[in-house]
Scaffold this motif. Structure first.
Motif, PDB file in Angstrom:
ATOM      1  N   THR A 159       0.822  -1.214   0.000  1.00 43.70           N
ATOM      2  CA  THR A 159       0.000   0.000   0.000  1.00 43.70           C
ATOM      3  C   THR A 159       0.860   1.269   0.000  1.00 43.70           C
ATOM      4  OG1 THR A 159      -0.089  -0.037   2.414  1.00 43.70           O
ATOM      5  CG2 THR A 159      -1.865  -1.162   1.225  1.00 43.70           C
ATOM      6  N   SER A 160       2.109   1.150  -0.347  1.00 42.39           N
ATOM      7  CA  SER A 160       2.987   2.326  -0.364  1.00 42.39           C
ATOM      8  C   SER A 160       2.951   2.993  -1.721  1.00 42.39           C
ATOM      9  CB  SER A 160       4.421   1.905  -0.029  1.00 42.39           C
ATOM     10  OG  SER A 160       4.885   0.966  -0.988  1.00 42.39           O
ATOM     11  N   GLY A 161       3.374   4.239  -1.758  1.00 42.24           N
ATOM     12  CA  GLY A 161       3.445   4.972  -3.005  1.00 42.24           C
ATOM     13  C   GLY A 161       2.351   6.003  -3.146  1.00 42.24           C
ATOM     14  N   LYS A 162       2.399   6.718  -4.269  1.00 36.55           N
ATOM     15  CA  LYS A 162       1.404   7.746  -4.548  1.00 36.55           C
ATOM     16  C   LYS A 162       0.119   7.126  -5.104  1.00 36.55           C
ATOM     17  CE  LYS A 162       4.908  11.275  -5.446  1.00 36.55           C
ATOM     18  NZ  LYS A 162       5.425  12.281  -6.411  1.00 36.55           N
ATOM     19  N   LYS A 163      -0.858   7.987  -5.387  1.00 33.31           N
ATOM     20  CA  LYS A 163      -2.169   7.503  -5.855  1.00 33.31           C
ATOM     21  C   LYS A 163      -2.043   6.809  -7.205  1.00 33.31           C
ATOM     22  CE  LYS A 163      -6.974   9.020  -5.995  1.00 33.31           C
ATOM     23  NZ  LYS A 163      -7.907  10.162  -5.848  1.00 33.31           N
ATOM     24  N   ALA A 164      -1.147   7.336  -8.056  1.00 36.21           N
ATOM     25  CA  ALA A 164      -0.955   6.702  -9.368  1.00 36.21           C
ATOM     26  C   ALA A 164      -0.376   5.301  -9.229  1.00 36.21           C
ATOM     27  CB  ALA A 164      -0.045   7.573 -10.228  1.00 36.21           C
ATOM     28  N   ASP A 165       0.542   5.127  -8.262  1.00 34.63           N
ATOM     29  CA  ASP A 165       1.110   3.794  -8.037  1.00 34.63           C
ATOM     30  C   ASP A 165       0.054   2.825  -7.518  1.00 34.63           C
ATOM     31  OD1 ASP A 165       3.559   4.892  -8.754  1.00 34.63           O
ATOM     32  OD2 ASP A 165       4.029   5.465  -6.686  1.00 34.63           O
ATOM     33  N   LEU A 166      -0.783   3.303  -6.612  1.00 33.60           N
ATOM     34  CA  LEU A 166      -1.854   2.439  -6.092  1.00 33.60           C
ATOM     35  C   LEU A 166      -2.820   2.035  -7.198  1.00 33.60           C
ATOM     36  CD1 LEU A 166      -2.658   4.386  -2.790  1.00 33.60           C
ATOM     37  CD2 LEU A 166      -1.153   2.415  -3.059  1.00 33.60           C
ATOM     38  N   LEU A 167      -3.175   3.003  -8.054  1.00 33.60           N
ATOM     39  CA  LEU A 167      -4.103   2.708  -9.153  1.00 33.60           C
ATOM     40  C   LEU A 167      -3.515   1.670 -10.092  1.00 33.60           C
ATOM     41  CD1 LEU A 167      -6.694   3.359 -10.758  1.00 33.60           C
ATOM     42  CD2 LEU A 167      -5.440   5.230 -11.847  1.00 33.60           C
ATOM     43  N   GLU A 168      -2.231   1.817 -10.424  1.00 29.48           N
ATOM     44  CA  GLU A 168      -1.582   0.856 -11.322  1.00 29.48           C
ATOM     45  C   GLU A 168      -1.562  -0.535 -10.717  1.00 29.48           C
ATOM     46  OE1 GLU A 168       2.730   0.290 -13.614  1.00 29.48           O
ATOM     47  OE2 GLU A 168       2.342   2.022 -12.332  1.00 29.48           O
ATOM     48  N   ARG A 169      -1.326  -0.611  -9.389  1.00 30.64           N
ATOM     49  CA  ARG A 169      -1.278  -1.902  -8.703  1.00 30.64           C
ATOM     50  C   ARG A 169      -2.649  -2.568  -8.690  1.00 30.64           C
ATOM     51  NH1 ARG A 169       1.351  -0.273  -3.789  1.00 30.64           N
ATOM     52  NH2 ARG A 169       3.025   0.378  -5.194  1.00 30.64           N
ATOM     53  N   VAL A 170      -3.728  -1.753  -8.513  1.00 34.83           N
ATOM     54  CA  VAL A 170      -5.096  -2.295  -8.526  1.00 34.83           C
ATOM     55  C   VAL A 170      -5.455  -2.825  -9.912  1.00 34.83           C
ATOM     56  CG1 VAL A 170      -7.528  -1.666  -8.310  1.00 34.83           C
ATOM     57  CG2 VAL A 170      -5.882  -0.874  -6.591  1.00 34.83           C
ATOM     58  N   GLU A 171      -5.100  -2.071 -10.947  1.00 35.99           N
ATOM     59  CA  GLU A 171      -5.427  -2.503 -12.324  1.00 35.99           C
ATOM     60  C   GLU A 171      -4.693  -3.787 -12.684  1.00 35.99           C
ATOM     61  OE1 GLU A 171      -4.407   0.933 -14.585  1.00 35.99           O
ATOM     62  OE2 GLU A 171      -6.424   1.775 -14.497  1.00 35.99           O
ATOM     63  N   GLU A 172      -3.424  -3.907 -12.242  1.00 37.21           N
ATOM     64  CA  GLU A 172      -2.675  -5.137 -12.535  1.00 37.21           C
ATOM     65  C   GLU A 172      -3.317  -6.342 -11.860  1.00 37.21           C
ATOM     66  OE1 GLU A 172       1.308  -4.478 -11.341  1.00 37.21           O
ATOM     67  OE2 GLU A 172       1.812  -3.153 -13.022  1.00 37.21           O
ATOM     68  N   TYR A 173      -3.796  -6.152 -10.623  1.00 40.14           N
ATOM     69  CA  TYR A 173      -4.412  -7.269  -9.913  1.00 40.14           C
ATOM     70  C   TYR A 173      -5.722  -7.687 -10.580  1.00 40.14           C
ATOM     71  CZ  TYR A 173      -6.864  -9.874  -6.313  1.00 40.14           C
ATOM     72  OH  TYR A 173      -7.573 -10.835  -5.654  1.00 40.14           O
ATOM     73  N   LEU A 174      -6.577  -6.681 -10.912  1.00 42.24           N
ATOM     74  CA  LEU A 174      -7.869  -7.020 -11.524  1.00 42.24           C
ATOM     75  C   LEU A 174      -7.693  -7.590 -12.918  1.00 42.24           C
ATOM     76  CD1 LEU A 174      -9.960  -3.940 -10.351  1.00 42.24           C
ATOM     77  CD2 LEU A 174     -10.023  -6.263  -9.440  1.00 42.24           C
ATOM     78  N   ALA A 175      -6.655  -7.152 -13.626  1.00 38.29           N
ATOM     79  CA  ALA A 175      -6.422  -7.687 -14.968  1.00 38.29           C
ATOM     80  C   ALA A 175      -5.944  -9.137 -14.922  1.00 38.29           C
ATOM     81  CB  ALA A 175      -5.395  -6.823 -15.696  1.00 38.29           C
ATOM     82  N   SER A 176      -5.267  -9.517 -13.813  1.00 40.91           N
ATOM     83  CA  SER A 176      -4.760 -10.881 -13.713  1.00 40.91           C
ATOM     84  C   SER A 176      -5.844 -11.854 -13.249  1.00 40.91           C
ATOM     85  CB  SER A 176      -3.581 -10.930 -12.746  1.00 40.91           C
ATOM     86  OG  SER A 176      -3.990 -10.540 -11.441  1.00 40.91           O
TER      87      SER A 176
END
Length: 658
Positions: free
Chosen positions: A641-658
């Motif tokens: 859960t570290s990083g800026k909002k853009a990093d969090l968004l990218e991490r969420v999209e990668e998880y949902l895409a997988s």
């Protein structure tokens, strides 16, 4: 009165304090121990510390000088120390060139003024060890004058002047530690002439920048009376105008300069060891057009480890490397003149390139950053004021609360050299405020790189306690807090202990109180600093450092505490346990349990629906989805859960895409 514009200007970043040119231009301190070696000083006495051991006053003085030197090796390695003995018949050897050719008769320079060194201190240690084995060693080394003869004190002060002149740097702070047990050295014929000669030579000594610190040894068999000789020779240091001094009054010198116990000699020397350097010297405006000069001194200072230095290995020798700070232009890779640098905020749009480096006023276009010069930044901090004190008014002393003192106070004293009559005016103001029980309110700016503050001016009379220590007369400058410096206490209601609990606590507190009600800092050194200094001292003297031998004097002596007040502490605990007020005010401890997930948490459902509609990124930009919601989703999936909002968004999209 003349304007007070002779400032010692210092750059912004190096301006730690506004320096007093007469004291702070130098970093070196020179001490000359002037020790009496008369018959009475070499007379053997019972040691006050060890049983069946004999000592003498001269040994105690030399031992104190050795302890001061060992301490200064660590705290002031660039300082210099010397030892001059008088009332001895020992003469300087012809081979010793450091004795000087102008030393008066019956004076002997045992250690000339030189920088501190381990071999020099070890030589003194060997002399003291030899005295412990043979108590006649000092008498053999420095035979005293016989038949009651003594050196004229004028010759002693002249010899001190010559020794300091030949060995001490001109810019150093120079002091003489005078140690003797004779209160009337010139009681025979011609005494008046010898007194005048001693005072004249002492004035010559002080005019060359030397301060004389007397240590008079007083014992029950032979009390030291300063009124016989020294009150008419030594210069007064108390807050009294010279015109008001009665030359026939023996009370000019305080009696506290006499040492009643010989074992207190080292403690008194350590008190005077550090030269009293003023932190600032500024004008004190009492009214419009009415100004005096004052100096400020810090009474509380934290002792820290000495600054380390870089050394350059030149093969045969090591030399200290000098360091300096430079500013480099990244584009030109060239050194930048600090005076041409400007300051600006690091937020907002970047400023356009501006090749015009000329001075003057520059109009800032909309959307660009304003820049400020070093002088502008200084004026923001100081509000355009010059260093000084300005008296605003007076209040009753009862209005100064305990919680108003949030910083270390300073102690101010008159500076007669900047404004004539400062001492007299300062003394009149002090006496009037003490008489009317008032305190002053002043606007204070102690140095050019500081911010102005409002301070309380608390008067202090000259006092002398039973131990002989004297509190000087002057004002305590107490910085007053602003409204945002004090936060409200979280406790709204307080509870008071009953009289029975107070009496039970007072019983064991009295048993564990410090003797004489005073806390001697030298008796309880900082353990981390003492451990560091002990290692350095062992290295300097070529000794092997024993870790197990180091003793932490600040550690509580648990066994002694239980022996003295163990039963009283137990009784106090019982009284607290049975006190109704204490039981009623006891805090309620909440039981800790597992953290439950908040009801109605729609983070995961909302994130999934936004991703399915391909509006996840848009929702983050429009703040429909917060950072906390993204973190809750990632936390539930055991993702970072570290990083800026853009990093969090990218991490969420990668998880949902997988």
């Amino acid at each position: 009165m003349p304007p007070y514009d002779d400032w010692n200007k210092i750059d912004d970043e190096e301006d730690d304090e506004l320096q007093d040119a007469s004291h702070l231009e130098t970093k070196k301190d020179v001490i000359l121990f002037c020790i009496d070696c008369s018959e009475s000083m070499l007379e053997l006495r019972e040691d006050p510390v060890y049983e069946n051991v004999q000592t003498c006053h001269a040994y105690a003085a030399l031992d104190a000088a050795m302890q001061i030197q060992k301490k200064k090796v660590i705290t002031g390695p660039s300082d210099a120390v010397g030892i001059l003995l008088f009332n001895t018949t020992r003469k300087a050897e012809n081979s010793n060139r450091n004795q000087g050719s102008e030393i008066k008769k019956n004076c002997y320079v045992y250690q000339p003024i030189e920088p501190l060194s381990a071999p020099k201190i070890q030589e003194l240690i060997q002399l003291l060890d030899a005295f412990r084995e043979d108590t006649e060693e000092l008498r053999k080394q420095f035979p005293p004058m016989t038949d009651g003869k003594r050196v004229a004190m004028g010759d002693v002060f002249t010899s001190c002047n010559w020794v300091l002149r030949d060995g001490a740097p001109k810019t150093a702070s120079k002091r003489v530690f005078l140690i003797t047990d004779e209160d009337d050295p010139h009681s025979g014929p011609g005494a008046k002439q010898l007194v005048n000669s001693a005072r004249t030579t002492l004035i010559d000594l002080t005019q060359s920048g030397v301060t004389v610190e007397p240590f008079f040894i007083s014992i029950p068999e032979k009390p030291f009376d300063v009124s016989k000789f020294y009150s008419s020779v030594l210069l007064p240091n108390n807050l009294v105008d010279e015109d008001d001094i009665d030359q026939d009054d023996p009370s000019v010198l305080p009696e506290s300069i006499s040492i009643s116990r010989i074992e207190d000699l080292l403690a008194q020397m350590r008190f005077h060891e550090v030269p009293k350097r003023a932190q600032f010297s500024i004008p004190f405006q009492l009214a419009e057009g009415f100004t005096i000069g004052v100096k400020g001194y810090g009474l509380v200072t934290e002792q820290k480890k000495g600054a380390y230095k870089y050394f350059v290995d030149l093969g045969e020798r090591m030399e200290v490397a000098t360091s300096r700070t430079v500013y480099i232009d990244e584009d030109r890779q060239d050194e930048v003149d600090k005076t041409k640098m400007v300051y600006g905020m690091s937020v907002g749009a970047a400023a356009d390139d501006d090749d015009d480096h000329s001075g003057g006023t520059r109009v800032v276009e909309p959307g660009q950053r304003p820049f400020y010069t070093a002088e502008d930044i200084r004026s923001f901090r100081t509000l355009g004021l010059e260093p000084g004190l300005k008296l605003l008014g007076f209040k009753d002393r009862s209005e100064l609360l305990f919680e108003d003192n949030i910083k270390h106070s300073l102690f101010i004293y008159p500076d007669e050299l900047t404004y004539a009559g400062s001492k007299r005016t300062f003394s009149a103001l002090l006496k009037s405020m003490v008489k009317k029980k008032k305190m002053g309110l002043v606007l204070s700016l102690t140095r050019r790189n500081a911010s102005p503050t409002f301070c309380a001016l608390l008067p202090q009379e000259e006092k002398q306690d039973e131990a002989g220590w004297t509190d000087p007369a002057g004002f305590h400058l107490i910085p007053l807090p602003f409204a945002d410096d004090i936060r409200a206490a979280p406790v709204e209601t307080g509870c008071r202990a009953s009289d029975e609990v107070k009496d039970a606590a007072r019983a064991w507190i009295d048993k564990l109180s410090v003797k004489n009600g005073a806390y001697p800092p030298d008796s309880y050194p900082n353990p981390a600093l003492a451990y560091h200094n002990a290692q350095l001292q062992a290295t300097a003297f070529g000794e092997e450092f024993d870790v197990d031998s180091f003793e932490d004097l600040t550690a509580p002596k648990v066994d002694m505490i239980h022996k003295r007040a163990g039963k009283l502490i137990e009784a106090w605990k019982v009284a607290v346990a049975n006190d109704e007020t204490a039981l009623a005010s006891a805090p309620v401890v909440e039981k800790k349990g597992t953290k439950r997930k908040a009801e109605g948490d729609t983070s995961e459902a909302e994130v999934r629906s936004r991703y399915a509609d391909d509006t996840l990124k848009k929702a983050c930009v429009s703040l429909a989805l917060t950072v906390e919601q993204l973190k809750n989703f990632l936390r539930s999936k055991s993702l970072a859960t570290s990083g800026k909002k853009a990093d969090l968004l990218e991490r969420v999209e990668e998880y949902l895409a997988s």
